[in-house]
Design a protein around this motif. Structure first.
Motif, PDB file in Angstrom:
ATOM      1  N   LEU A 252      46.087   6.003 -29.767  1.00  0.00           N
ATOM      2  CA  LEU A 252      46.506   4.788 -30.347  1.00  0.00           C
ATOM      3  C   LEU A 252      45.365   3.655 -29.650  1.00  0.00           C
ATOM      4  CD1 LEU A 252      50.377   5.141 -30.074  1.00  0.00           C
ATOM      5  CD2 LEU A 252      49.046   5.048 -32.207  1.00  0.00           C
ATOM      6  N   ASN A 253      44.929   2.781 -30.449  1.00  0.00           N
ATOM      7  CA  ASN A 253      44.087   1.752 -30.011  1.00  0.00           C
ATOM      8  C   ASN A 253      44.969   0.150 -30.025  1.00  0.00           C
ATOM      9  OD1 ASN A 253      43.804   0.406 -32.513  1.00  0.00           O
ATOM     10  ND2 ASN A 253      42.431   2.310 -32.975  1.00  0.00           N
ATOM     11  N   ALA A 254      44.528  -0.777 -29.253  1.00  0.00           N
ATOM     12  CA  ALA A 254      44.963  -2.072 -29.322  1.00  0.00           C
ATOM     13  C   ALA A 254      45.068  -2.790 -30.449  1.00  0.00           C
ATOM     14  CB  ALA A 254      44.358  -3.016 -28.076  1.00  0.00           C
ATOM     15  N   ARG A 255      44.104  -2.410 -31.479  1.00  0.00           N
ATOM     16  CA  ARG A 255      44.208  -3.163 -32.787  1.00  0.00           C
ATOM     17  C   ARG A 255      45.395  -2.741 -33.902  1.00  0.00           C
ATOM     18  NH1 ARG A 255      42.292  -1.127 -37.571  1.00  0.00           N
ATOM     19  NH2 ARG A 255      41.309   0.546 -36.476  1.00  0.00           N
ATOM     20  N   ILE A 256      45.762  -1.282 -33.624  1.00  0.00           N
ATOM     21  CA  ILE A 256      47.001  -0.676 -34.413  1.00  0.00           C
ATOM     22  C   ILE A 256      47.947  -1.429 -33.730  1.00  0.00           C
ATOM     23  CG2 ILE A 256      48.319   1.338 -34.759  1.00  0.00           C
ATOM     24  CD1 ILE A 256      45.810   2.713 -35.035  1.00  0.00           C
ATOM     25  N   LEU A 257      48.412  -1.373 -32.537  1.00  0.00           N
ATOM     26  CA  LEU A 257      49.539  -1.817 -31.555  1.00  0.00           C
ATOM     27  C   LEU A 257      49.730  -3.458 -32.051  1.00  0.00           C
ATOM     28  CD1 LEU A 257      49.458   0.091 -28.586  1.00  0.00           C
ATOM     29  CD2 LEU A 257      50.595   0.437 -30.337  1.00  0.00           C
ATOM     30  N   ALA A 258      48.565  -4.210 -31.998  1.00  0.00           N
ATOM     31  CA  ALA A 258      48.702  -5.438 -32.169  1.00  0.00           C
ATOM     32  C   ALA A 258      49.274  -6.096 -33.470  1.00  0.00           C
ATOM     33  CB  ALA A 258      47.560  -6.097 -31.868  1.00  0.00           C
ATOM     34  N   ARG A 259      48.541  -5.123 -34.647  1.00  0.00           N
ATOM     35  CA  ARG A 259      48.928  -5.226 -35.821  1.00  0.00           C
ATOM     36  C   ARG A 259      50.485  -4.986 -35.876  1.00  0.00           C
ATOM     37  NH1 ARG A 259      45.052  -2.656 -38.457  1.00  0.00           N
ATOM     38  NH2 ARG A 259      46.348  -0.725 -38.935  1.00  0.00           N
ATOM     39  N   THR A 260      50.799  -3.946 -35.434  1.00  0.00           N
ATOM     40  CA  THR A 260      52.342  -3.270 -35.650  1.00  0.00           C
ATOM     41  C   THR A 260      53.270  -4.503 -34.881  1.00  0.00           C
ATOM     42  OG1 THR A 260      51.726  -1.100 -35.422  1.00  0.00           O
ATOM     43  CG2 THR A 260      53.707  -1.557 -35.017  1.00  0.00           C
ATOM     44  N   LEU A 261      52.939  -4.764 -33.673  1.00  0.00           N
ATOM     45  CA  LEU A 261      53.821  -5.960 -33.176  1.00  0.00           C
ATOM     46  C   LEU A 261      53.808  -7.347 -34.032  1.00  0.00           C
ATOM     47  CD1 LEU A 261      52.809  -5.266 -29.429  1.00  0.00           C
ATOM     48  CD2 LEU A 261      54.977  -4.457 -30.668  1.00  0.00           C
ATOM     49  N   THR A 262      52.875  -7.530 -34.497  1.00  0.00           N
ATOM     50  CA  THR A 262      52.750  -8.970 -35.435  1.00  0.00           C
ATOM     51  C   THR A 262      53.950  -8.682 -36.634  1.00  0.00           C
ATOM     52  OG1 THR A 262      50.505  -9.233 -34.902  1.00  0.00           O
ATOM     53  CG2 THR A 262      51.380 -10.428 -36.775  1.00  0.00           C
TER      54      THR A 262
END
Length: 448
Positions: free
Chosen positions: A103-113
């Motif tokens: 998992l990378n920060a880009r996927i997590l950021a998009r998910t949390l948004t």
């Protein structure tokens, strides 16, 4: 002016080609600390001349060392030792069977948004029901369906991790006078859990496909006096041996337990790594308690466990949970729901399978032993050994800065002499894993 290399050129004294002899000699000196991180290796032509070998042989050897993470080449400067030597200050952990980090920060950021706009505040303002919020059980039921298991959400209990789901399954399937039958070598967490709760655990013979049906039938027959009998199985990518039951074996196990009146506790946490085989709970839903979780399927940070129950056990589970609330984090559940809606779970699991395959192949390549048992979808490999040899090997590895699982934690019978070494491949960085496996390969060669 280029630094001179401190290495005294030599070839390993083994019967193989010159490339491999040079690789082994350099790898051994790097691992043993005779060459330190940052030391320069001899120039290709100089080394070829001093050893009386071809220039191409040196080039191939240096390339092999770089692939293993032991050296690095710097254009215009040469080749240098890349391995770190501070073993007194650190330890490479091959004892925890975690999935590789994908998992990378880009996927997590998009998910949390995405979830910020639609998350239900009541899931944070109110205590969850004992079995978990219905909305979250619906989410997990949808996810289990992707693994071939259709579950009524009312028969699903959510916990804050698969180990808690397993603890609940043990409580429901095995009373104080009961017995849990399992593979004679099995998941250390299950053994520790049974011992801590005082449950009697009995090991059953295994083969390359897992628990042997005839051996289980005999064990169930001999345990006929027990007040309750439960069979704990990991049919897919068994931890630690990586054995996977075929469909015929699964059907045989279900029928044997059905005839003996025994419950099955199915550990399905690795099922997503080897899709296509039917869960035991799909073959015998009336007797199977299916344990699953997200940490092995998507990432360790998602502490969500799920226990799918036969219809008659749901009330007992809720009663047990009244005094022991174990619901997962609403935020974690919202993350999984977002991933299901966005359709990214298959891509995450593909990445995990790819990385597992890469690491398993590395282990097979570096260890080079016919005894090593590995599976391209597993996060660990298994090296069978006699118990006393395995104990000594774990001690030697620790002295070299590598932490391995103590053999006794995986043995149902502490006196069993047929044991082995579990190599957990998912947790370390690829560089650290390469270093650790290279060290272990050196230990194995010295023990031959």
């Amino acid at each position: 002016m280029l630094l001179q290399s401190p290495w005294a050129p030599r070839l390993a004294n083994v019967e193989t080609n010159a490339t491999e002899r040079l690789v082994l000699a350099l790898a051994d000196d790097i691992i043993e600390g005779r060459l330190m991180g940052g030391d320069r290796l001899p120039a290709h032509r100089d080394l070829a001349w001093k050893l009386g070998i071809g220039l191409g042989t040196v080039t191939k050897a240096y390339a092999a060392l770089e692939r293993r993470g032991l050296t690095r080449s710097v254009k215009g400067r040469g080749t240098f030792v890349a391995i770190r030597q501070a073993r007194n200050d650190r330890q490479i952990d091959l004892s925890s069977n975690t999935p590789p980090a994908t998992l990378n920060a880009r996927i997590l950021a998009r998910t949390l948004t995405g979830i910020a706009r639609k998350i239900d505040a009541d899931h944070f303002n109110l205590y969850a029901p004992p079995a978990g919020h219905l909305e979250h059980r619906l989410v997990l039921a949808r996810w289990l369906e992707t693994l071939g298991l259709t579950v009524d959400p009312s028969h699903l209990v959510l916990t804050s991790g698969a180990r808690q789901a397993l603890a609940l399954a043990f409580d429901l399937a095995c009373g104080p006078q009961g017995v849990i039958l399992t593979e004679r070598i099995t998941y250390p967490g299950a053994i520790a859990l049974a011992r801590r709760k005082g449950y009697r655990m009995q090991g059953v013979r295994i083969d390359a496909e897992g628990m042997v049906p005839e051996a289980l039938a005999d064990a169930l027959d001999s345990a006929s006096s027990a007040s309750s009998k439960a069979v704990y199985l990991t049919p897919t990518l068994h931890n630690p041996t990586t054995a996977t039951m075929g469909e015929k074996r699964r059907q045989a196990m279900a029928e044997i337990c059905r005839q003996a009146g025994a419950s099955i506790i199915e550990d399905g946490v690795y099922a997503a790594s080897e899709p296509g085989l039917p869960p035991l709970a799909a073959l015998a839903p009336e007797i199977v308690l299916h344990v699953n979780g997200m940490s092995k399927s998507l990432g360790p940070g998602l502490q969500i466990g799920a226990l799918a129950l036969p219809a008659g056990l749901s009330a007992a589970a809720e009663e047990t949970l009244q005094d022991m609330p174990v619901s997962p984090s609403p935020l974690s559940c919202a993350v999984v729901e977002e991933w299901l809606i966005a359709g990214i779970i298959p891509s995450i699991q593909r990445d995990l399978r790819h990385e597992a395959r890469r690491r398993s192949s590395l282990a097979a390549s570096l260890l080079g032993t016919a005894e090593l048992i590995w599976h391209p979808g597993a996060y660990n490999a298994w090296l069978p050994m006699q118990r006393d040899t395995a104990d000594r090997f774990v001690f030697a590895a620790a002295a070299a800065g590598i932490k391995l699982t103590p053999p006794e934690t995986m043995m149902v019978d502490r006196d069993d002499q047929a044991s082995g070494i579990r190599l957990c491949l998912g947790g370390p960085s690829f560089e650290d894993l390469t270093e650790a496996l290279t060290v272990l390969a050196g230990l194995l060669k010295r023990w031959e």
